[in-house]
Design an enzyme around this catalytic site. Structure first.
Site, short mmCIF file in Angstrom:
data_model
loop_
_atom_site.label_atom_id
_atom_site.label_comp_id
_atom_site.label_asym_id
_atom_site.label_seq_id
_atom_site.Cartn_x
_atom_site.Cartn_y
_atom_site.Cartn_z
N ARG A 76 0.86 -1.18 0.00
CA ARG A 76 0.00 0.00 0.00
C ARG A 76 0.89 1.23 0.00
NH1 ARG A 76 -3.67 -2.81 -1.21
NH2 ARG A 76 -5.64 -3.10 -0.11
N GLU A 84 -4.52 7.20 -5.28
CA GLU A 84 -4.79 6.52 -6.55
C GLU A 84 -6.30 6.41 -6.80
OE1 GLU A 84 -2.81 2.81 -5.29
OE2 GLU A 84 -4.77 1.85 -5.36
N HIS A 136 -2.03 -0.47 -9.89
CA HIS A 136 -2.54 -1.32 -8.81
C HIS A 136 -3.23 -2.57 -9.37
CE1 HIS A 136 -4.42 -1.40 -4.50
NE2 HIS A 136 -4.12 -2.60 -4.93
C1 8YV Z 1 -6.98 -5.42 -5.47
C2 8YV Z 1 -5.77 -5.31 -3.20
O1 8YV Z 1 -6.20 -4.74 -6.39
O2 8YV Z 1 -5.57 -7.44 -2.27
C3 8YV Z 1 -5.56 -6.23 -2.06
O3 8YV Z 1 -5.39 -5.74 -0.96
O4 8YV Z 1 -5.58 -4.14 -3.11
C4 8YV Z 1 -6.14 -5.91 -4.46
O5 8YV Z 1 -5.88 -7.23 -4.66
C5 8YV Z 1 -8.21 -4.72 -5.25
O6 8YV Z 1 -8.91 -5.00 -4.12
C6 8YV Z 1 -9.07 -4.87 -6.48
O7 8YV Z 1 -9.85 -3.82 -6.58
#
Ligand code: 8YV
Length: 315
Positions: A234, A263, A281
């Site tokens: 993150r 983002e 992402h």
């Molecule tokens: C996804 C994510 O990109 O797993 C996570 O924490 O951020 C992701 O796998 C996201 O949730 C898809 O919108």
């Protein structure tokens, strides 16, 4: 039988929308132009929230749904869910761990290789005729055999380190504790010391208030002008201002980033840099993994409403 009402915070692929709409009475929050008015209208009915990792669920949304029982996150990261608000009301929270681990690790490795070997520029070199006009592409840096640091040896960090071992890299890691499964990988508790002994530093920790800006000015300085920072976790784990300063002044070699503050809008200073690889992402973004994530989101909701144990509980 009355289907439970759920609030859907963001869109999912078509293959998830259909079964979600069959099983639940879905209220599409992301389509509402006046979100407070929409919540005022449907909030009282909502017993479940289906959200995505980066979208989470704010305290305001949770408080607008007094009958809320469960939040199911499409993603392993749940830092965008207000867990304190959930705890206060005994609201259950689930995520989608494991099913995405290998894809996220794969993208981290691909980002390292792509940036270190200059593949984006090399592609341009071929397409714009530079190869024919100017000759050989400038030399880049090797990956195999060099020193890699993994900041956070959890599920994803472990999968990254296993892949790095395949490249014969000299691996060290940090985290709250030494891990038994880490074999001869070196445990270095201090992130600055880890960065100092790394050519490549992978950020793979679950984000929380405690890890905010764990990659700070000192860590970035320790990685140095020949180092590469790779973030597949993150944005909040990195002090983005410090990162931008270091990249602009070439005090950090380069960075490969899949996540950004604010983002999908990112700080325009990133766009002016040629020592970054920018990704939207999408580390978990394969058809196979996203299908598994969608299924797990629904299966957790279904288990909850059937009075069964949650498959992958967070809270
Ligand atoms: C996804 C994510 O990109 O797993 C996570 O924490 O951020 C992701 O796998 C996201 O949730 C898809 O919108």
């Amino acid at each position: 039988m009355q289907r439970p009402h759920i609030l859907q915070i963001g869109p999912y692929p078509a293959w998830d929308e259909e079964p979600l709409n069959e099983a639940f009475e879905v209220h599409r929050y992301f389509e509402a132009s006046d979100k407070p008015a929409f919540l005022a209208e449907v909030g009282l009915l909502v017993r479940g929230i289906a959200t995505r990792g980066e979208l989470g669920a704010s305290r305001a949304i949770i408080e607008a749904c007094p009958a809320l029982e469960v939040i199911s996150v499409y993603g392993v990261g749940f830092d965008a869910v207000d867990l304190a608000a959930c705890r206060e009301r005994g609201i259950r929270v689930t995520n989608t761990p494991d099913v995405l681990t290998n894809d996220v690790a794969d993208l981290g490795i691909a980002m390292m290789l792509c940036l270190s070997r200059g593949m984006i520029g090399a592609e341009r070199w071929v397409r714009d005729g530079s190869w024919a006009a100017k000759g050989l592409y400038p030399l880049k840096r090797r990956v195999w055999g060099r020193r890699a640091g993994v900041l956070g040896l959890g599920r994803i960090g472990h999968a990254v380190a296993q892949r790095l071992a395949g490249f014969g890299m000299d691996i060290a890691y940090t985290g709250p504790t030494r891990k038994d499964f880490a074999g001869d990988w070196e445990f270095i508790a201090d992130p600055v010391a880890l960065a100092r002994r790394s050519d490549f530093l992978f950020v793979t920790l679950a984000a929380s208030a405690a890890t905010r800006h764990i990659v700070n000015r000192e860590v970035i300085a320790a990685l140095g002008e020949d180092g590469m920072l790779i973030n597949i976790s993150r944005a909040s784990n990195i002090d983005e201002e410090a990162l931008l300063d270091a990249l602009e002044k070439k005090r950090l070699g380069c960075a490969a980033l899949d996540v950004f503050e604010g983002e999908p809008k990112l700080n325009p200073r990133f766009l002016a840099l040629d020592n970054v690889l920018l990704q939207p992402h999408h580390a978990s973004g394969t058809i196979e993994t996203r299908k598994a994530m969608g299924r797990l989101v629904r299966d957790n909701l279904a288990a909850h409403f059937a009075g069964q144990a949650l498959l992958t509980p967070v809270l």
